[in-house]
Design an enzyme around this catalytic site. Structure first.
Site, mmCIF file in Angstrom:
data_model
loop_
_atom_site.group_PDB
_atom_site.id
_atom_site.type_symbol
_atom_site.label_atom_id
_atom_site.label_comp_id
_atom_site.label_asym_id
_atom_site.label_seq_id
_atom_site.Cartn_x
_atom_site.Cartn_y
_atom_site.Cartn_z
ATOM 1 N N MET A 163 0.852 -1.194 0.000
ATOM 2 C CA MET A 163 0.000 0.000 0.000
ATOM 3 C C MET A 163 0.882 1.236 0.000
ATOM 4 O O MET A 163 1.674 1.441 0.930
ATOM 5 C CB MET A 163 -0.937 -0.012 1.214
ATOM 6 C CG MET A 163 -1.973 -1.130 1.195
ATOM 7 S SD MET A 163 -3.009 -1.174 2.677
ATOM 8 C CE MET A 163 -1.882 -1.948 3.860
ATOM 9 N N CYS A 178 -2.812 -1.968 -10.014
ATOM 10 C CA CYS A 178 -3.057 -0.594 -9.572
ATOM 11 C C CYS A 178 -3.689 0.223 -10.694
ATOM 12 O O CYS A 178 -3.178 0.243 -11.817
ATOM 13 C CB CYS A 178 -1.753 0.055 -9.131
ATOM 14 S SG CYS A 178 -1.966 1.766 -8.560
ATOM 15 N N LYS A 227 0.530 -9.803 -9.002
ATOM 16 C CA LYS A 227 -0.714 -9.383 -8.363
ATOM 17 C C LYS A 227 -1.557 -8.660 -9.408
ATOM 18 O O LYS A 227 -1.119 -7.657 -9.965
ATOM 19 C CB LYS A 227 -0.455 -8.466 -7.170
ATOM 20 C CG LYS A 227 -1.718 -8.087 -6.400
ATOM 21 C CD LYS A 227 -1.372 -7.301 -5.143
ATOM 22 C CE LYS A 227 -2.615 -7.073 -4.283
ATOM 23 N NZ LYS A 227 -3.559 -6.111 -4.890
ATOM 24 N N GLY A 240 -9.014 -8.443 -1.604
ATOM 25 C CA GLY A 240 -10.136 -7.548 -1.839
ATOM 26 C C GLY A 240 -11.292 -7.760 -0.883
ATOM 27 O O GLY A 240 -11.924 -8.813 -0.908
ATOM 28 N N GLY A 293 -5.422 -5.659 3.120
ATOM 29 C CA GLY A 293 -4.753 -4.374 3.068
ATOM 30 C C GLY A 293 -5.193 -3.435 4.162
ATOM 31 O O GLY A 293 -4.654 -3.425 5.260
ATOM 32 N N ARG A 294 -6.228 -2.643 3.882
ATOM 33 C CA ARG A 294 -6.636 -1.601 4.829
ATOM 34 C C ARG A 294 -7.030 -2.157 6.197
ATOM 35 O O ARG A 294 -6.805 -1.512 7.219
ATOM 36 C CB ARG A 294 -7.786 -0.792 4.230
ATOM 37 C CG ARG A 294 -7.334 0.123 3.094
ATOM 38 C CD ARG A 294 -8.512 0.634 2.296
ATOM 39 N NE ARG A 294 -9.136 -0.431 1.525
ATOM 40 C CZ ARG A 294 -10.343 -0.359 0.990
ATOM 41 N NH1 ARG A 294 -11.079 0.714 1.163
ATOM 42 N NH2 ARG A 294 -10.826 -1.368 0.282
#
Length: 337
Positions: free
Chosen positions: A15, A97, A136, A209, A230-231
């Protein structure tokens, strides 16, 4: 060189501006088993830029992968060779991305339209580096048919020797949606990603995701080798404390998130001695202790005092004391209620 599937059970997504070396060290203190990724670094930056600043990391971060951005096989091969000299465990190519900057550089998610070019990049990086090379990607971009696009990419890169495939289970819309919207608006299709595993049973397949809880991660592991988050791993770092026990059957490195932070203090002192600003480290700590008494006071103290000139490790120690005080106060209130 195949990456062992167990290495893929849990990883933290690359990230930009988030997964820097300070965040990764603190994440490692919460989980020995998590696979960590750098922020994306372009091949051009590595070839021409400050390599130590871009690629340096702490030895405790292993297993650690570097994510590269680029689309020229020769440049990516040069960058991959340099990454190998830094002893990374894996090189990952960004084919997911959707930002304007990445599109202008003709790499990232727009490469979903060019699987054969991505395959040439993979082969060149593997030959130059001798390291596992992974990809990815998304399930497609814009008007591509997702199954066709995803399988075309998988066939190309795995045929070129890619050691694993991570798939963000959403399309990316390169026109009309911002990078932030591309993380949330396109619908998730986990079942489509699951279809890869029977076709390539010997290659690690991971899904990314919208996966935010450990229960959701465990459910995905019935269909694929690994999950990448991720987040959720950034905004609620304390959840990482449960990764090793629940996903790997091993104890966490430290008994609590607080103990992990205490183990982080010598690293902070060392970096401060090298001229790093305290706020550049503590900005990654604001997701600690989420939902616990004192978490807000902890965040407020760091946000207020870590930015001040001369701020040192005592700021973190004082913030921890606020969490402890709140926990004791809450326990006392329950006893007297």
């Amino acid at each position: 060189m195949l990456v062992k599937p167990e290495s893929w059970r849990f990883s933290i997504a690359p990230m930009m501006e988030w997964t820097d070396r300070h965040y990764r060290v603190l994440a490692r203190l919460h989980s020995r088993k998590a696979r960590l990724y750098t922020e994306m670094v372009t091949s051009a930056a590595i070839i021409h830029g400050d390599r130590e600043r871009l690629l340096g990391y702490d030895a405790c971060e292993h297993p650690i992968a570097v994510q590269l951005g680029g689309s020229d096989p020769q440049d990516l091969a040069r960058a991959a060779k340099i990454c190998a000299e830094f002893a990374y465990d894996e090189i990952n190519l960004n084919v997911g991305c959707p930002s304007d900057r990445v599109q202008n550089g003709a790499f990232g998610a727009c490469l979903m339209r060019e699987p054969e070019l991505v395959a040439r990049c993979v082969a060149a990086m593997k030959e130059a580096s001798g390291l596992p090379v992974t990809v990815k990607c998304r399930i497609g971009v814009d008007d591509q048919e997702p199954r066709e696009a995803m399988f075309a990419m998988a066939r190309a890169v795995l045929g070129a020797g890619a050691d694993a495939l991570i798939v963000h289970a959403r399309k990316a819309w390169l026109k009309g949606l911002s990078p932030k919207e591309n993380r949330d608006i396109p619908p998730l299709d986990y079942a489509l990603v699951h279809e890869l595993k029977p076709v390539w049973p010997d290659v690690p397949i991971a899904v990314n995701g919208g996966i935010e809880t450990l229960d959701a991660m465990k459910a995905q592991l019935d269909f694929v080798d690994g999950v990448m988050i991720g987040r959720a791993a950034y905004h609620n770092m304390s959840m990482l404390q449960d990764v090793d026990p629940l996903l790997f059957g091993e104890p966490a490195p430290h008994e609590s998130s607080r103990a992990a932070v205490e183990a982080f203090l010598p690293y902070i002192e060392r970096k401060l001695g090298q001229g790093v600003r305290l706020a550049d480290i503590t900005r990654h700590m604001l997701g600690l202790f989420q939902g616990r008494p004192g978490a807000r006071a902890f965040r407020r103290h760091l946000a207020t005092f870590a930015v001040k000139r001369g701020a040192d490790v005592r700021v973190v120690e004082d913030a921890l004391a606020l969490v402890d005080h709140s926990v004791v106060a809450a326990a006392g209130a329950r006893l007297t209620a």
